[in-house]
Design a protein around this motif. Structure first.
Motif, PDB file in Angstrom:
ATOM      1  N   ASN A 180      61.328  70.884  34.258  1.00 23.95           N
ATOM      2  CA  ASN A 180      61.658  69.454  34.186  1.00 23.95           C
ATOM      3  C   ASN A 180      60.770  68.676  33.215  1.00 23.95           C
ATOM      4  OD1 ASN A 180      63.873  69.095  36.161  1.00 23.95           O
ATOM      5  ND2 ASN A 180      62.372  70.041  37.532  1.00 23.95           N
ATOM      6  N   ASN A 181      60.073  69.408  32.334  1.00 20.42           N
ATOM      7  CA  ASN A 181      59.227  68.801  31.289  1.00 20.42           C
ATOM      8  C   ASN A 181      58.107  67.922  31.827  1.00 20.42           C
ATOM      9  OD1 ASN A 181      60.763  69.969  29.147  1.00 20.42           O
ATOM     10  ND2 ASN A 181      62.326  68.415  29.516  1.00 20.42           N
TER      11      ASN A 181
ATOM     12  N   ILE B 233      57.615  72.678  34.911  1.00 21.57           N
ATOM     13  CA  ILE B 233      57.841  73.178  33.555  1.00 21.57           C
ATOM     14  C   ILE B 233      59.313  73.008  33.179  1.00 21.57           C
ATOM     15  CG2 ILE B 233      57.911  75.282  32.139  1.00 21.57           C
ATOM     16  CD1 ILE B 233      55.276  76.104  33.620  1.00 21.57           C
TER      17      ILE B 233
ATOM     18  N   LYS C 129      49.660  73.694  20.757  1.00 26.68           N
ATOM     19  CA  LYS C 129      50.489  72.485  20.911  1.00 26.68           C
ATOM     20  C   LYS C 129      49.748  71.226  20.464  1.00 26.68           C
ATOM     21  CE  LYS C 129      53.789  74.823  22.791  1.00 26.68           C
ATOM     22  NZ  LYS C 129      54.945  75.180  21.988  1.00 26.68           N
TER      23      LYS C 129
ATOM     24  N   ALA D  48      53.575  71.578  30.743  1.00 21.56           N
ATOM     25  CA  ALA D  48      53.914  72.403  29.582  1.00 21.56           C
ATOM     26  C   ALA D  48      53.798  73.892  29.851  1.00 21.56           C
ATOM     27  CB  ALA D  48      53.029  72.028  28.396  1.00 21.56           C
TER      28      ALA D  48
ATOM     29  N   ASP E 290      55.677  79.277  29.756  1.00 28.49           N
ATOM     30  CA  ASP E 290      56.273  77.970  29.477  1.00 28.49           C
ATOM     31  C   ASP E 290      57.787  78.108  29.602  1.00 28.49           C
ATOM     32  OD1 ASP E 290      57.086  79.269  27.135  1.00 28.49           O
ATOM     33  OD2 ASP E 290      55.882  78.032  25.795  1.00 28.49           O
ATOM     34  N   LYS E 291      58.524  77.119  29.147  1.00 31.16           N
ATOM     35  CA  LYS E 291      59.988  77.161  29.265  1.00 31.16           C
ATOM     36  C   LYS E 291      60.596  78.376  28.576  1.00 31.16           C
ATOM     37  CE  LYS E 291      62.351  72.872  30.053  1.00 31.16           C
ATOM     38  NZ  LYS E 291      63.067  71.744  29.490  1.00 31.16           N
TER      39      LYS E 291
ATOM     40  N   THR F 286      54.559  61.509  30.522  1.00 35.87           N
ATOM     41  CA  THR F 286      54.844  62.946  30.503  1.00 35.87           C
ATOM     42  C   THR F 286      55.246  63.444  29.118  1.00 35.87           C
ATOM     43  OG1 THR F 286      57.091  62.521  31.278  1.00 35.87           O
ATOM     44  CG2 THR F 286      55.455  63.102  32.942  1.00 35.87           C
ATOM     45  N   ASP F 287      55.820  62.589  28.296  1.00 37.62           N
ATOM     46  CA  ASP F 287      56.201  62.987  26.934  1.00 37.62           C
ATOM     47  C   ASP F 287      55.057  62.854  25.942  1.00 37.62           C
ATOM     48  OD1 ASP F 287      58.756  63.491  27.840  1.00 37.62           O
ATOM     49  OD2 ASP F 287      59.543  61.544  27.197  1.00 37.62           O
TER      50      ASP F 287
END
Length: 185
Positions: free
Chosen positions: A119-120, A117, A6, A123, A174-175, A99-100
């Motif tokens: 809810n972002n 995770i 990432k 990661a 992860d998601k 967070t972004d």
């Protein structure tokens, strides 16, 4: 390895747990070992790497807040070796609207981490399936009872003795795979 996929370059922070706990050292050393070639090539800069007393998320929150405030560099990635530490870190990142901008990892697939995770706010977490751990323990126990040889045994020095150990492969969650791993189990 997940974090490198990432954030292949940039400023990293590495948080590990209680220094007196050998697991904290093992987790931190493992992360640094993977990062070392990129540290050597100057693609990754370790802004901070340290241990948190009592594996405390409150301590991690305090430290990340000060690191962000005083380091005078943008942080791109935070490797946390425990979801409890990530909890404190995530609260600061959310408070600072970062967070972004900053990838955060954790370990143990705790419910709170899985929610972060989704809810972002985090990661990834490292998952060690309880069912696999339990079955492996049962198999080893039965072999010990029957006085049979235990396969795949490694020895890890803990500072005093070589500890017989069976290493199981963890899963980066992860998601994309949360439902097929943690939730399915």
């Amino acid at each position: 390895r997940f974090m490198l996929s990432k954030v292949p370059q940039g400023n990293y922070v590495v948080f590990s747990g209680e220094k007196a706990d050998d697991n904290a050292k093992i987790f931190k050393d493992g992360a640094i070992k993977v990062l070392q070639p990129l540290i050597d090539s100057k693609k990754i800069n370790i802004v901070y790497s340290g241990y948190m007393n009592d594996w405390s998320g409150l301590n991690a929150a305090f430290y990340i807040d000060k690191i962000i405030e005083y380091s005078n560099v943008d942080i791109h990635a935070i490797i946390s070796t425990y979801d409890g530490l990530s909890d404190g870190i995530a609260s600061v990142l959310k408070e600072r609207n970062l967070t972004d901008k900053i990838f955060l990892t954790g370990q143990d697939a705790e419910i709170a981490a899985c929610n972060r995770i989704l809810n972002n706010l985090q990661a990834m977490t490292v998952y060690k399936p309880g069912k696999l751990l339990a079955y492996t323990c049962a198999e080893v126990t039965m072999k010990l009872i029957k006085n049979e040889k235990i396969e795949n045994l490694k020895y890890i020095y803990n500072g005093r003795i070589d500890v017989p150990t069976i290493i199981l492969d963890p899963t980066a969650v992860d998601k994309n795979n949360l439902e097929s791993t943690v939730i399915a189990d």
